[in-house]
Design an enzyme around this catalytic site. Structure first.
Site, PDB file in Angstrom:
ATOM      1  N   HIS A   1       7.002  10.262   5.305  1.00 50.97           N
ATOM      2  CA  HIS A   1       6.287   9.003   5.061  1.00 50.97           C
ATOM      3  C   HIS A   1       5.844   8.790   3.621  1.00 50.97           C
ATOM      4  O   HIS A   1       5.219   7.773   3.329  1.00 50.97           O
ATOM      5  CB  HIS A   1       5.056   8.916   5.963  1.00 50.97           C
TER       6      HIS A   1
ATOM      7  N   LYS B   1      -5.270  -3.230   2.015  1.00 54.70           N
ATOM      8  CA  LYS B   1      -4.593  -1.954   2.286  1.00 54.70           C
ATOM      9  C   LYS B   1      -5.505  -0.876   1.726  1.00 54.70           C
ATOM     10  O   LYS B   1      -6.494  -1.176   1.055  1.00 54.70           O
ATOM     11  CB  LYS B   1      -3.217  -1.904   1.612  1.00 54.70           C
ATOM     12  N   ARG B   2      -5.184   0.404   1.990  1.00 54.56           N
ATOM     13  CA  ARG B   2      -5.994   1.471   1.402  1.00 54.56           C
ATOM     14  C   ARG B   2      -6.039   1.316  -0.123  1.00 54.56           C
ATOM     15  O   ARG B   2      -5.071   0.859  -0.734  1.00 54.56           O
ATOM     16  CB  ARG B   2      -5.432   2.848   1.792  1.00 54.56           C
TER      17      ARG B   2
ATOM     18  N   LYS C   1      -0.959   1.602  -5.281  1.00 49.19           N
ATOM     19  CA  LYS C   1      -0.900   0.271  -4.662  1.00 49.19           C
ATOM     20  C   LYS C   1      -1.338  -0.823  -5.639  1.00 49.19           C
ATOM     21  O   LYS C   1      -1.200  -2.011  -5.361  1.00 49.19           O
ATOM     22  CB  LYS C   1      -1.741   0.243  -3.383  1.00 49.19           C
TER      23      LYS C   1
ATOM     24  N   THR D   1       3.742  -1.732   6.063  1.00 46.47           N
ATOM     25  CA  THR D   1       3.909  -2.500   7.310  1.00 46.47           C
ATOM     26  C   THR D   1       3.035  -3.747   7.276  1.00 46.47           C
ATOM     27  O   THR D   1       3.322  -4.729   7.958  1.00 46.47           O
ATOM     28  CB  THR D   1       3.572  -1.655   8.543  1.00 46.47           C
TER      29      THR D   1
ATOM     30  N   LYS E   1       3.532  -7.822   8.628  1.00 44.69           N
ATOM     31  CA  LYS E   1       2.551  -8.583   9.418  1.00 44.69           C
ATOM     32  C   LYS E   1       2.281  -9.933   8.771  1.00 44.69           C
ATOM     33  O   LYS E   1       2.217 -10.964   9.449  1.00 44.69           O
ATOM     34  CB  LYS E   1       1.251  -7.772   9.564  1.00 44.69           C
TER      35      LYS E   1
END
Length: 762
Positions: A285, A476-477, A482, A584, A588
């Protein structure tokens, strides 16, 4: 897993009946739903992916189980105090959990510590400490097919003689209090996402879930085996059992199954190893080096001495094989070993998983390619057929029907309801891209969702939101890769443009950023503090008015995602190319009618492929560009010097414009951006600004915007977790999904026999 009530009603086809019944009692169903606590038993995408997979496995009629730990305290609740993240314990079981059923009759012992005794009968693991694993079962209903699978979570319990049976000098009270030490194993979830923290308690948790689960699996295998109850034949084991390792966290399952086969069931090593490899498959992952699990040999030697021996033996056979294939290549031996020798000796758990599995996959095409050509190159060169791709997906039940009923019904009116179980049917919407009525309705549903979310924000945050502004969302985290910082630089740039020219036309935006930072991740917490500081300045500047609002969304979790995602116009997926395995959230947002601004990373690449790159706002370096820059070296200062707007923004942060009481507050952040930014925020700044201007331009043409939205929704079919699970089932596990509906329990037995006959014919 989030909340269970509404999902259960939807999958059982009972939502309308329940709504009506509750209404007749003078109650409000939505109020009831809001009372349920989220089950937050995982960190970020990895845990949510597992939840989507459970929904799809039940919906596809697979006889599948989800195993994990029943943490007493899940992912922490996040509070923002004076702009800082503060963690609170998530006491989610405070009022009990009506969805679980304790199964004490299946309680199992798990062993730790001790030593290995070599006997004539082989190795024996003795003098261990025992902890009991108590299973709690939660039903997982499939969508409208009368299938209900099980999620079994283990809770740690001390045996009654804990600390009393051995060398106890009569301190009975102390001994009973020490039961907590055993029961601490399932006390709390480690809150790290994409980061490895080599703590003993964490290794205990990993072995605990694995040891309990494998005993359970073998017990079930034995009860269904005919023949001699004293000597089970295990030759059919891999044909009857498939175990998918969700990242390396359950990697100890490989030596544990070997221990059971060799030490307990007395199989010879080669037979046991063949069965083990055919049973396991491994999903990787992440490629971030700091996330890869590497356990110190010293710790394993103390906690799981027999398993360490088995790992060494697995490695010996593995090394012999490499030496035979590549004679004299010492470098290859060193790189491919399960044991890392530099400094403190460690076991590389990813290498253990690759060697002990018959299939290895990444979670998006780009990620699977990186695994094959870079991270695990030597392994894929040796066994190319072992490596696959399985692009992640999301369940359309929770992420459309449940969270966005208005859009779900609208789609059903246009193309029928079958898309819920076959999301590829959404492509039929392409025939209606120019349909004026659909364009109007899609945009009305979005507006309704925005108004509803704006009301929620006003209630929770007491900020007035303009529902006709663009809802620009980044949830998101919080992690450097990110790049919430890149978004932050854009916010400050927009703010500066408004202040420089207050009368110039500006497309109003509400920028929403949310997510949790791991409690020990200093930089992530500073990123939150910077966002809240910028929000404070922007939201209180009269020159800005309601053109720009910035909101940090507190305590982002599944139930909050279900509210914000349907209300989003613009979805930010802006990780440095090559760092986000899949993502993911991106899927969404796409399914719920948001447009994406993103890099060519993770599943964004496939989203652009499905919808057409012209229907996403793609910007920034590609993987090749990042690699080239790593070669020549990334020079942050050169961007600072040549891009005036970037220089202005950085000077403001550095000078304390956003922290007047403490001008040095963000020194760690600015130092990182200038001196050691692994994720190259400045390198993508200019192209990101350009792309954001395209976004604003299109948003001014609502019809063109909505047409692009429809094209995006129509292209989401691939990203159903039903498709992902169908691929795992057929290409990894060797089972076939079925769309047969099991007759309900109130139907006469004849109908059940009919179904059985139909199944036989298949």
């Amino acid at each position: 897993m989030g909340r269970t009530l509404q999902n259960t009603m939807i999958n059982l086809g009972l939502q309308n009946a329940c709504d009506e019944a509750i209404y007749q009692l003078g109650l409000d169903m939505e109020e009831l739903e809001e009372m349920e606590e989220d089950a937050g038993l995982g960190n970020g995408g990895l845990g949510r992916l597992a939840a989507c997979f459970l929904d799809s496995m039940a919906t596809l009629g697979l006889a599948a189980y989800g195993y994990g730990i029943r943490y007493e305290y899940g992912i922490f609740n996040q509070k923002i105090r004076d702009g800082w993240q503060v963690e609170e314990a998530d006491d989610w079981l405070r009022h009990g959990n009506p969805w679980e059923k304790a199964r004490p009759e299946y309680m199992l012992p798990v062993h730790f510590y001790g030593r290995v005794e070599e006997t004539r009968d082989g190795s024996k693991w003795v003098d261990t400490q025992v902890v009991l694993a108590m299973p709690y079962d939660t039903p997982i209903p499939g969508y409208m097919n009368n299938t209900v699978n099980t999620m079994r979570l283990w809770s740690a319990k001390a045996p009654n003689d804990f600390n009393l049976r051995d060398f106890n000098v009569g301190d009975y009270i102390e001994a009973v209090l020490d039961r907590n030490l055993a029961e601490n194993i399932s006390r709390v979830l480690y809150p790290n996402d994409n980061f490895f923290e080599g703590k003993e308690l964490r290794l205990k948790q990993e072995y605990f879930v694995v040891a309990a689960t494998l005993q359970d699996v073998i017990r079930r295998f034995k009860t269904t085996k005919k023949g001699d109850p004293r000597r089970t034949s295990f030759e059919s084991f891999p044909d009857k059992v498939a175990i998918q390792l969700n990242d390396t966290h359950p990697a100890m399952a490989i030596p544990e199954l070997m221990r059971i086969f060799v030490d307990i069931e007395k199989l010879d090593w080669d037979t046991a190893w063949d069965l083990t490899c055919r049973t396991f498959a491994y999903t990787n992952h992440t490629v971030l080096p700091e996330a890869l699990e590497r356990w110190p040999v010293e710790l394993l030697e103390t906690l799981l001495p027999r398993h360490l021996q088995i790992i060494y033996q697995i490695n010996q056979v593995h090394m012999d094989r490499i030496a035979a294939l590549y004679p004299k290549d010492m470098d290859k031996l060193r790189r491919m070993s399960l044991i890392e020798e530099d400094g403190c000796k460690r076991v590389n758990m990813a290498h253990l998983c690759i060697v002990g599995s018959h299939a290895v996959n990444g979670v998006a095409e780009i990620h699977s390619n990186i695994i094959k050509t870079d991270v695990f190159r030597h392994f894929s060169e040796m066994e190319p057929d072992k490596f696959q791709n399985k692009t992640n997906g999301i369940t359309p039940r929770r992420w459309l029907l449940l969270c966005n009923p208005g859009l779900a019904e609208l789609i059903a009116e246009v193309i029928g309801e079958d898309y819920v179980k076959d999301l590829s049917q959404l492509q039929k919407l392409n025939d209606y891209v120019d349909d004026a009525a659909l364009i109007r309705d899609i945009s009305r549903v979005k507006q309704d969702n925005k108004v509803k979310f704006a009301q929620y924000l006003e209630k929770e945050y007491r900020v007035k939101i303009n529902p006709s502004s663009m809802f620009d969302v980044h949830v998101k985290r919080i992690h450097e890769y990110k790049r919430q910082l890149l978004n932050c630089l854009h916010i400050i740039t927009m703010y500066n443009r408004i202040r420089m020219n207050p009368t110039a036309p500006f497309v109003p935006r509400t920028v929403i950023i949310g997510g949790k930072a791991a409690p020990g991740y200093h930089m992530a917490k500073m990123i939150i503090r910077l966002i809240t500081a910028v929000a404070e300045v922007v939201n209180n500047d009269p020159v800005v008015g309601n053109k720009l609002k910035v909101i940090f969304l507190e305590n982002y979790r599944v139930s909050l995602a279900e509210k914000v995602i349907p209300a989003t116009d613009l979805s930010q997926q802006i990780s440095t190319a090559g760092t986000e395995a899949s993502g993911t959230g991106n899927m969404k947002f796409m399914l719920n009618g948001a447009l994406t601004i993103g890099t060519m990373d993770g599943a964004n690449v496939e989203m652009a492929e499905e919808a057409g790159e012209e229907n996403l706002f793609i910007f920034g370096m590609r993987v090749e560009d990042v690699a080239a820059m790593d070669q020549k070296g990334y020079d942050a200062m050169s961007y600072y010097k040549k891009i005036p707007e970037l220089k202005h923004v950085m000077d403001q942060i550095t000078s304390g414009f956003f922290s007047p009481k403490n001008p040095e507050l963000f020194k760690d952040v600015t130092d990182m951006l200038f001196k050691n930014d692994r994720f190259k925020v400045f390198a993508d700044f200019e192209d990101y600004m350009r792309s954001q201007e395209q976004v604003s331009k299109l948003y001014q043409n609502p019809k063109a915007w909505t047409k692009m939205v429809i094209r995006n929704i129509a292209a989401t079919g691939k990203f159903s977790s039903d498709r992902t699970i169908t691929e795992y089932a057929t290409e990894v596990w060797g089972v076939e999904p079925t769309d047969l509906k099991i007759p309900p329990p109130n139907e006469p037995r004849e109908a059940i026999k009919e179904t059985a006959r139909a199944l036989k014919k298949m």
